[in-house]
Design an enzyme around this catalytic site. Structure first.
Site, PDB file in Angstrom:
ATOM      1  CD  GLN A   1      -3.053  -0.952   0.845  1.00 13.47           C
ATOM      2  OE1 GLN A   1      -2.266  -0.108   0.878  1.00 13.47           O
ATOM      3  NE2 GLN A   1      -2.989  -2.022   0.055  1.00 13.47           N
TER       4      GLN A   1
ATOM      5  CB  ALA B   1      -1.147   7.265  -3.059  1.00 16.61           C
ATOM      6  CG  HIS B   2      -0.604   2.753  -1.129  1.00 14.62           C
ATOM      7  ND1 HIS B   2      -1.079   1.347  -1.297  1.00 14.62           N
ATOM      8  CD2 HIS B   2      -0.126   3.134  -2.533  1.00 14.62           C
ATOM      9  CE1 HIS B   2      -0.918   1.215  -2.631  1.00 14.62           C
ATOM     10  NE2 HIS B   2      -0.504   2.189  -3.369  1.00 14.62           N
ATOM     11  CG  ASN B   3       3.735   1.627   0.513  1.00  8.57           C
ATOM     12  OD1 ASN B   3       2.706   1.226   0.084  1.00  8.57           O
ATOM     13  ND2 ASN B   3       4.685   1.161   1.221  1.00  8.57           N
TER      14      ASN B   3
ATOM     15  CB  SER C   1       5.558   3.239  -4.497  1.00  7.89           C
ATOM     16  OG  SER C   1       5.038   2.314  -3.812  1.00  7.89           O
TER      17      SER C   1
END
Length: 346
Positions: free
Chosen positions: A198, A239-241, A259
């Protein structure tokens, strides 16, 4: 410090009903009121306390209709909850602020610290970090390499900001919050799961507040965004993005998968779950424990899994409670149908 009802009314734009010269020096819940205290009433469920409270001054909504006399001085305002929030902010701003770097803090030589900052004992500021003016970094906080932080931020004990993340102005990170830990990225392989590095960051814009033990994960590439004015309760997972739109608020234990884009001015109740790779529009309100498996258009108030309009959800719940009774009725009807069939076949 003491303030008169007249001074308070002038500050919040209210009208005094009673003695304008009565003074207060503290705040109190209306049900625990005492002499010299300022209370407020915004929830109709607490109206009966107005006639019993010992508070000297009570903020009330302008349209409140009294059923009997009250002993407290009232200040009528358009919105009592907003007015008490404004007063509490004033009260908080008047508290003395700490400054200086504790001898037990660890500050890298290449870190830049703005004027008027406080850095508590055992806090760690790593190489290349830049801390703006007036920030309050409490003991045991960790600011990673290359982190950029704006002015007047508060980082409470044991909060962690990983390397490279960007923090705006007037951001508050409560104890145990983690900004920039790795996103949950793993690729299944022949021998297990291979970690996907990441390499992105987290960007938190101005006036954001993140509750205790909440986490905002760094992106796989690019940045995870928490936009201006967002407020996250304790134990929230971003969470990521993801991209959380400005002025969105989330209650405890909300989880937003990777995302996903969340719009502006959304409100999510406790334990709401949002699936990954979807879009939530602006001004979407989701009731507690709702689950959103797909995208949602703007300007909707929904509840349940999948989310649906409130009245439809309540009707469904009401029907679910009748299922045992309905099953008995169905069994009885089936029995009667079988008996009729047997008679006609004879």
């Amino acid at each position: 410090m003491e303030f008169t009802a007249r001074q308070i009314a002038e500050y919040v734009g209210g009208q005094v009903e009673g003695s304008a010269d009565v003074t207060v020096n503290t705040f109190s819940k209306i049900e625990e009121g005492k002499a010299g205290a300022l209370s407020f009433l915004s929830n109709p469920k607490y109206t009966h306390y107005l006639y019993e409270t010992q508070s000297s001054v009570v903020l009330v909504n302008a349209d409140l209709q009294l059923e009997r006399p009250v002993s407290a001085t009232l200040i009528r305002v358009p919105n009592a909850y907003e007015s008490v929030a404004k007063l509490l902010q004033l009260y908080e701003s008047m508290k003395p602020r700490k400054s200086g770097i504790d001898p037990l803090a660890v500050v890298a030589s290449s870190a830049k610290i703005g004027e008027g900052c406080y850095i508590g004992a055992f806090a760690v500021i790593c190489e290349g970090a830049e801390i703006g003016a007036g920030c309050q970094i409490y003991p045991h906080a960790y600011i990673g390499e290359g982190v950029s932080m704006g002015d007047n931020c508060i980082v409470y004990p044991n909060a962690v900001i990983y390397h490279g993340c960007r923090i705006g102005n007037r951001v508050t990170l409560h104890a145990g919050s983690v900004i920039g830990a790795d996103g949950f990225g793993f690729a299944p392989g022949a021998n297990g799961y291979d970690k996907i590095p990441q390499i992105g960051i987290v960007t938190i814009e101005d006036d954001v507040e993140i509750g205790a033990n909440s986490c905002v994960d760094r992106s796989t590439m690019g940045s995870t965004y928490v936009r201006k004015g967002v407020k996250l309760d304790n134990l929230v997972q971003i969470a990521h993005n993801t991209d959380i739109g400005s002025n969105t608020v989330m209650s405890a234990q909300v989880g937003v998968a990777g995302s996903t884009k969340v719009g502006q001015w959304c409100m999510f109740g406790g334990q709401v779950g949002i699936a990954g790779h979807i879009t939530i529009g602006d001004k979407v309100i989701l009731g507690a424990q709702s689950g959103a498996p797909g995208s949602i258009e703007s300007n909707q108030t929904l509840i349940g899994t999948p989310p649906q309009p409130q009245m439809a959800f309540f009707r469904q719940v009401a029907l679910e409670r009748r299922l045992p009774e309905m099953m008995k009725q169905l069994a009885q009807l089936q029995k009667e149908i079988n008996e009729l069939k047997n008679k006609t076949e004879q």
